[in-house]
Design a protein around this motif. Structure first.
Motif, mmCIF file in Angstrom:
data_model
loop_
_atom_site.group_PDB
_atom_site.id
_atom_site.type_symbol
_atom_site.label_atom_id
_atom_site.label_comp_id
_atom_site.label_asym_id
_atom_site.label_seq_id
_atom_site.Cartn_x
_atom_site.Cartn_y
_atom_site.Cartn_z
ATOM 1 N N GLY A 1 0.769 -0.991 -0.089
ATOM 2 C CA GLY A 1 0.116 -0.027 -0.087
ATOM 3 C C GLY A 1 0.887 1.099 0.061
ATOM 4 N N ALA A 2 -0.043 2.387 -0.324
ATOM 5 C CA ALA A 2 0.755 3.637 -0.380
ATOM 6 C C ALA A 2 0.785 4.539 1.068
ATOM 7 N N ASP A 3 1.397 3.912 1.914
ATOM 8 C CA ASP A 3 1.493 4.499 3.297
ATOM 9 C C ASP A 3 2.955 5.126 3.565
ATOM 10 N N PRO A 4 3.168 6.540 3.271
ATOM 11 C CA PRO A 4 4.427 6.970 3.438
ATOM 12 C C PRO A 4 5.086 6.903 4.708
ATOM 13 N N SER A 5 4.005 7.266 5.938
ATOM 14 C CA SER A 5 4.757 6.816 7.283
ATOM 15 C C SER A 5 5.225 5.459 7.403
ATOM 16 N N LYS A 6 4.435 4.427 6.856
ATOM 17 C CA LYS A 6 5.242 2.993 7.082
ATOM 18 C C LYS A 6 6.321 2.893 6.271
ATOM 19 N N LEU A 7 6.469 3.283 5.080
ATOM 20 C CA LEU A 7 7.481 3.171 4.370
ATOM 21 C C LEU A 7 8.942 4.005 5.010
ATOM 22 N N GLN A 8 8.579 5.136 5.251
ATOM 23 C CA GLN A 8 9.585 5.691 6.110
ATOM 24 C C GLN A 8 10.140 5.121 7.395
ATOM 25 N N ALA A 9 9.183 4.534 8.043
ATOM 26 C CA ALA A 9 9.590 4.057 9.127
ATOM 27 C C ALA A 9 10.618 2.647 9.008
ATOM 28 N N ALA A 10 10.199 1.858 7.852
ATOM 29 C CA ALA A 10 11.000 0.800 7.402
ATOM 30 C C ALA A 10 12.325 1.259 7.068
ATOM 31 N N ILE A 11 12.332 2.401 6.333
ATOM 32 C CA ILE A 11 13.738 2.828 5.592
ATOM 33 C C ILE A 11 14.635 3.251 6.704
ATOM 34 N N ASN A 12 13.974 3.774 7.435
ATOM 35 C CA ASN A 12 14.620 4.517 8.945
ATOM 36 C C ASN A 12 15.272 3.124 9.628
ATOM 37 N N LYS A 13 14.600 2.101 9.691
ATOM 38 C CA LYS A 13 14.839 1.083 10.430
ATOM 39 C C LYS A 13 16.301 0.286 9.739
ATOM 40 N N PHE A 14 16.021 0.227 8.377
ATOM 41 C CA PHE A 14 17.247 -0.265 8.052
ATOM 42 C C PHE A 14 18.723 0.687 7.629
ATOM 43 N N ALA A 15 18.353 1.700 7.614
ATOM 44 C CA ALA A 15 19.191 2.798 7.295
ATOM 45 C C ALA A 15 20.002 2.983 8.521
ATOM 46 N N ALA A 16 19.661 2.651 9.576
ATOM 47 C CA ALA A 16 20.255 3.043 10.937
ATOM 48 C C ALA A 16 21.401 2.190 11.125
#
Length: 107
Positions: free
Chosen positions: A92-107
């Motif tokens: 789905g097109a959920d920017p906040s979920k996408l950003q949260a997952a990206i933040n998790k893996f970028a850390a």
């Protein structure tokens, strides 16, 4: 680095086998929500997260073999891979979920 378009099965296999986390946006040209989140995905890829994560796009109509292999049932679907293994899926097109997952893996 921006978002790279995957235009072959071999390119897909090469991208996901990286020891770096990669995220693939599975989308379709006719998909409204895909058009909505695509610029957000592009923008995130140009942030510092884009240095530590690989960003890719797959048009499910052009690359049906890839879409079938990963089991795409809805668009957009964002799948995160590391060393060839799925590590996270967001449907789905959920920017906040996408950003949260990206933040998790970028850390």
């Amino acid at each position: 680095m921006g978002v790279q378009v995957i235009s072959s099965y071999d390119q897909y296999k090469q991208a996901i086998s990286s020891d770096k986390v990669v995220v693939i946006d599975f989308w379709a040209t006719w998909c409204g929500p895909c058009k909505m989140i695509s610029p957000i995905f592009e923008k995130i890829s140009e942030t510092p997260a884009g240095q530590s994560i690989g960003f890719y796009k797959v048009d499910v109509d052009e690359q049906s073999q890839i879409a079938q292999e990963v089991g795409i049932r809805a668009m957009p679907t964002f799948i995160f891979f590391k060393n060839g293994e799925k590590v996270e899926t967001i449907v789905g097109a959920d920017p906040s979920k996408l950003q949260a997952a990206i933040n998790k893996f970028a850390a």
